[in-house]
Design an enzyme around this catalytic site. Structure first.
Site, PDB file in Angstrom:
ATOM      1  N   ASP A  87      -8.597  56.633  68.103  1.00 17.33           N
ATOM      2  CA  ASP A  87      -9.945  56.070  67.936  1.00 17.33           C
ATOM      3  C   ASP A  87     -10.812  57.131  67.282  1.00 17.33           C
ATOM      4  OD1 ASP A  87     -12.209  54.360  68.302  1.00 17.33           O
ATOM      5  OD2 ASP A  87     -12.782  55.537  70.041  1.00 17.33           O
ATOM      6  N   SER A  88     -11.974  56.708  66.804  1.00 18.43           N
ATOM      7  CA  SER A  88     -12.929  57.649  66.239  1.00 18.43           C
ATOM      8  C   SER A  88     -13.421  58.652  67.296  1.00 18.43           C
ATOM      9  CB  SER A  88     -14.125  56.877  65.686  1.00 18.43           C
ATOM     10  OG  SER A  88     -14.653  56.038  66.696  1.00 18.43           O
ATOM     11  N   CYS A 124      -9.627  51.621  67.616  1.00 19.31           N
ATOM     12  CA  CYS A 124     -10.953  51.520  67.007  1.00 19.31           C
ATOM     13  C   CYS A 124     -11.076  50.229  66.190  1.00 19.31           C
ATOM     14  CB  CYS A 124     -11.146  52.721  66.087  1.00 19.31           C
ATOM     15  SG  CYS A 124     -12.731  52.771  65.261  1.00 19.31           S
ATOM     16  N   GLU A 181     -21.948  56.058  75.362  1.00 14.45           N
ATOM     17  CA  GLU A 181     -21.583  57.485  75.387  1.00 14.45           C
ATOM     18  C   GLU A 181     -22.389  58.231  76.445  1.00 14.45           C
ATOM     19  OE1 GLU A 181     -19.714  59.558  73.157  1.00 14.45           O
ATOM     20  OE2 GLU A 181     -18.922  57.931  71.929  1.00 14.45           O
ATOM     21  N   CYS A 207     -16.009  46.226  69.678  1.00 11.82           N
ATOM     22  CA  CYS A 207     -16.168  47.675  69.529  1.00 11.82           C
ATOM     23  C   CYS A 207     -15.657  48.324  70.808  1.00 11.82           C
ATOM     24  CB  CYS A 207     -17.644  48.012  69.310  1.00 11.82           C
ATOM     25  SG  CYS A 207     -18.021  49.775  69.366  1.00 11.82           S
ATOM     26  N   THR A 208     -14.987  49.461  70.649  1.00 12.13           N
ATOM     27  CA  THR A 208     -14.403  50.164  71.801  1.00 12.13           C
ATOM     28  C   THR A 208     -15.391  50.422  72.936  1.00 12.13           C
ATOM     29  OG1 THR A 208     -14.944  52.159  70.566  1.00 12.13           O
ATOM     30  CG2 THR A 208     -12.648  51.433  70.524  1.00 12.13           C
ATOM     31  N   HIS A 209     -16.660  50.658  72.570  1.00 10.27           N
ATOM     32  CA  HIS A 209     -17.637  51.090  73.571  1.00 10.27           C
ATOM     33  C   HIS A 209     -18.237  49.957  74.398  1.00 10.27           C
ATOM     34  CE1 HIS A 209     -17.317  54.674  71.192  1.00 10.27           C
ATOM     35  NE2 HIS A 209     -18.215  55.307  71.921  1.00 10.27           N
TER      36      HIS A 209
HETATM   37  N1  DGL Z   1     -14.641  53.154  67.830  1.00  9.57           N
HETATM   38  C1  DGL Z   1     -15.662  52.442  67.082  1.00  9.57           C
HETATM   39  C2  DGL Z   1     -15.284  50.944  67.039  1.00  9.57           C
HETATM   40  O1  DGL Z   1     -14.592  50.431  67.902  1.00  9.57           O
HETATM   41  C3  DGL Z   1     -17.029  52.649  67.685  1.00  9.57           C
HETATM   42  C4  DGL Z   1     -17.567  54.044  67.516  1.00  9.57           C
HETATM   43  C5  DGL Z   1     -17.696  54.459  66.046  1.00  9.57           C
HETATM   44  O2  DGL Z   1     -18.604  53.949  65.360  1.00  9.57           O
HETATM   45  O3  DGL Z   1     -16.913  55.268  65.625  1.00  9.57           O
HETATM   46  O4  DGL Z   1     -15.695  50.265  66.137  1.00  9.57           O
END
Ligand code: DGL
Length: 276
Positions: free
Chosen positions: A17-18, A80, A159, A191-193
């Site tokens: 993931d990012s 991600c 976060e 989105c992961t978050h």
């Molecule tokens: N991991 C990204 C996603 O799921 C969210 C965080 C980012 O913008 O890198 O899209």
């Protein structure tokens, strides 16, 4: 099972993931696949990806994937959404191993859940701009249509661990307004978050869209698809012990331990700083 499949099956699953948000996918994978060893790479030095252009995202995704291939993983899960929206085909061409991503499972869960055929997608600006969710949904149903809404402020809130109260509630309400106007009956957490903010999103969605609204999480759907994939290929790890999680990060911030535990739902003990 062939000898080769046997040795591949005991190899770890690679997830990247990012940043640390993809640990929500690892959490779901550990529930579905408790005996798998997982090597997770979070590109914490370069997060967020969601605000960057597709070429940059592909470049970063290739660097993450190649690193995990070097660690001997048997398959790659792109946790991600933003990477899943723009890079999987390129990774499949470049890497000689199976690549799973989060968009199709999320789209499938949404299509299964909708009654009205109107699906709302909350995601990063990059994912919304890519059109990946509408494409995936249109391949599954000719009837369903999507409304995308970028929800960038939810990433820093997750976060920070700011998961309840007035601030996340107001942000969520604002992001849900266009989805309420379109009268969607399913909201995808694209989105992961966002799974961390699920409670607030669900509560506000019920107020704005009615009690019957369904919130769909791509992490759970991805874990389900990964399980089916490993089963089909004879790649399930047959060890009796609970699988391990190794975390690789490109930057180790002071807030790392608390943040990782929040997304993963357990303490992360095996952590290594890497340079891509
Ligand atoms: N991991 C990204 C996603 O799921 C969210 C965080 C980012 O913008 O890198 O899209």
């Amino acid at each position: 099972m062939t000898k080769e499949a046997g040795s591949r099956s005991s190899a770890p699953l690679g997830v990247f993931d990012s940043g640390l948000g993809g640990l929500t996918v690892v959490r779901a994978l550990r529930l579905a696949l408790p005996h798998e060893d997982i090597v997770y790479l979070g590109d914490t030095a370069r997060v967020p990806y969601g605000t960057k252009g597709p070429d940059t995202i592909v470049k970063y995704a290739l660097a993450c994937s190649r690193h995990l291939v070097g660690r001997g993983v048997k398959a790659l899960v792109i946790a991600c959404n933003t990477v899943s929206a723009v890079a999987p085909e390129r990774l499949r061409v470049d890497l000689d191993l199976p690549v799973l991503s989060v968009i199709e499972p999320g789209a499938r869960a949404a299509v299964a859940a909708t009654r009205s055929g109107k699906i709302g997608i909350l995601a990063t600006a990059g994912t919304v701009a890519s059109g990946a969710y509408p494409r995936a949904v249109s391949q599954l149903s000719t009837r369903a249509e999507t409304v995308g809404q970028a929800a960038p402020l939810l990433v820093p809130l997750a976060e920070e661990g700011w998961l309840e109260g007035e601030v996340p509630r107001l942000a969520v309400r604002r992001y849900l307004e266009p989805l309420a106007r379109a009268r969607v009956d399913v909201v995808v957490l694209g989105c992961t978050h966002y799974p961390l903010l699920r409670r607030v999103i669900e509560e506000e969605a019920k107020v704005m869209l009615g009690e019957s609204v369904r919130v769909v999480d791509s992490a759970t759907a991805t874990a389900h698809d990964t399980t089916a994939f490993l089963e089909e290929r004879g790649l399930l790890n047959t060890q009796e012990a609970r699988g391990t999680v190794k975390l690789l990060v490109t930057d180790l911030a002071a807030s790392f331990a608390a943040s990782a535990a929040r997304f993963l739902g357990e303490d992360a003990t095996d952590v290594e700083l890497v340079d891509l």
